[in-house]
Design an enzyme around this catalytic site. Sequence first.
Site, PDB file in Angstrom:
ATOM      1  N   HIS A 347       0.804  -0.854  -0.240  1.00 47.56           N
ATOM      2  CA  HIS A 347       0.306   0.256  -0.222  1.00 47.56           C
ATOM      3  C   HIS A 347       0.632   1.269  -0.073  1.00 47.56           C
ATOM      4  O   HIS A 347       2.215   1.632   0.817  1.00 47.56           O
ATOM      5  CB  HIS A 347      -0.926   0.079   1.042  1.00 47.56           C
ATOM      6  N   HIS A 381       3.990  14.952   0.046  1.00 48.53           N
ATOM      7  CA  HIS A 381       4.259  14.132   1.368  1.00 48.53           C
ATOM      8  C   HIS A 381       5.404  14.489   1.847  1.00 48.53           C
ATOM      9  O   HIS A 381       6.218  14.937   2.644  1.00 48.53           O
ATOM     10  CB  HIS A 381       3.682  12.890   1.872  1.00 48.53           C
ATOM     11  N   GLU A 405      -2.845  15.524   3.569  1.00 49.80           N
ATOM     12  CA  GLU A 405      -2.973  14.357   2.400  1.00 49.80           C
ATOM     13  C   GLU A 405      -3.493  15.814   1.226  1.00 49.80           C
ATOM     14  O   GLU A 405      -4.558  15.340  -0.026  1.00 49.80           O
ATOM     15  CB  GLU A 405      -4.902  13.124   2.634  1.00 49.80           C
ATOM     16  N   HIS A 505     -11.955   2.310   9.473  1.00 49.30           N
ATOM     17  CA  HIS A 505     -11.272   3.687  10.998  1.00 49.30           C
ATOM     18  C   HIS A 505     -11.967   3.176  12.208  1.00 49.30           C
ATOM     19  O   HIS A 505     -11.491   4.679  12.647  1.00 49.30           O
ATOM     20  CB  HIS A 505     -11.689   4.580   9.494  1.00 49.30           C
TER      21      HIS A 505
HETATM   22 ZN    ZN Z   1      -1.332   9.871   1.031  1.00 49.14          ZN
END
Ligand code: ZN
Length: 606
Positions: A347, A381, A405, A505
Amino acid sequence: MKTTRRLSAAAFVIAALVVSACVKQDAPAAPAAADAKRFLATVNDTMKKLEVEASQAGWVQQNFITDDTEAIQARVNQRVTDAIARFAKESAKYDTVDVPADERRQLRLLKLSLDMVTPADPKEGEELTTIAARLESTYGKGKWCADASKPDTCMNIDAITKVMADSRDAAKLRQVWEGWHTIAPPMRKDYARFVELSNKGARELGFADTGAMWREKYDMPADAFTKELDRLWGQVRPLYLKLYAYVRMKLRDKYGDAVPATGPIPAYLLGNIWAQDWSNVYPLVAPKNSDPGYSLTDILTRRKMSPLDMVRAGEHFYSSLGFAPLPKTFWERSLFVRPKDRDVVCHASAWDIDIESDVRIKMCIEPTAEDFTTIHHELGHNYYQRAYKDQAVLFRGSANDGFHEAIGDTIALSVTPEYLMKIGLLGAAPDTSRDIGLLMTRALEKVAFLPFGLLIDQWRWKVFSGQVTPANYNAAWWDLRLKYQGIAPPSTRGEDLFDPGAKYHVPDNTPYTRYFLADILQFQFHRALSKTAGCTTPLHRCSIYGSKEAGAKLNAMLSMGESRPWPDALEALTGSKQMDASAILDYFAPLDRWLDEQLKGTKTGW
Ligand SMILES: [Zn+2]
């Protein structure tokens, strides 16, 4: 696509010092400003050390998945969490001490750096940690077996996701949807206790409950922030309603009466187990004559672009904005290709191991359009992390948790046909008459997500505050899903079930509003930077590639990190202190007009 910026600290040593300093019977002297300064210096220093250790353990664990690396990482994480909790509690001593504004902010951020606070009572603290771990592992091990006696009929979330994406068999989709939700009822009792205990910890830090603590992070009173979210949602809701009505119409063409003409869409027909991203139903809703006429995936394959070439292209984008090249260590230490000889977490993620300049990405890159965009996202990022490296450790973070993000996604919005032409990957950009397909694809991902991004925490805040009790967990969940998304379950879902637990989450206790904010902010950033770059085409065709002016504005915001309230950071880039969802409407304006034509006389809403 997450960053690993773990707000952390360490303090066994500190806690011990504090205890021994209080042995004397005299009334302890009230802490002074100098004590606060010393305390923060220790916190920043200790946090840096522990954070680096945690990042190293995390990096090794994800690059060499074994029982041992998992155990090492879990131990380090536990130390970090314990340390922050102690620091955060200790910081309360300075609540009334007169300190400079930036130190006050650091003390505040320290108190807000945990998503879950363990109660001081060791027994309760341990119980909460155990429950939190159990919730996560119950989710992680979650499987549904069509036939419990046959292990090969069992499906994990990956297999479930694939069926939801690819199948067009309504009965099968419903079965798999209901199947996945069977993993959650065992979490129900744990979750109720988790809420009690984490609230207790939050109260010990001075917050009304865990949800109020989460909302405090946004530099405004909790109630004002809730209203702010309502306002943003109000801006984009009309566009969502149109997209929704069009998709419902098309799903009805496909699935018949299973989809009501004017009522809510069944939760299992939108190509995603949570109905949070509708990209997979694109083939069912694709506008006619809107094929862009090129496939970036084909181009990358034809040109034999290697993973390294693709990352170089991403770096080249940022260099064109004026950012310094990535350090040598980035190229030596990143993971770009799935190793043949071991298990890794593929991921995509971005890392900042020494929270200064040891930035890396970890991805198993394939020559696809999706991965090409993801590289630009992950590097966002890394450039953010590097831009704020000179701030105090407590300020090395996202202006608010939506910003990190949003940065990567902002850059990804600049991966336009015109950009691909400029870097020589595409001969000619498609005619604008083809844009509806591209905009529809993007809307199914970004516009469809908005109500989902909002409702997860709407539910949790009510749960933490006690407005929603265990007796109505599931009813409240489905009320919100209906209210915001217009989604309904296939049959009545009683209180013996626990459907929120089927979303990662919730058992993992990761706040979710950040994703809603990131979705809004990226378009606002894109519009502001496009303007700075002098772009005159429709917004969805603007790329800031090559604009040093846009790069300078972006860097001005990135380098602030978390040192100022987020409205100041927002202002540095956009000129406004207010979040504004109208950029989404500008971006999707051609699609909005097109939807109006398709929907003539059709009822929107449910
Ligand atoms: Zn990200």
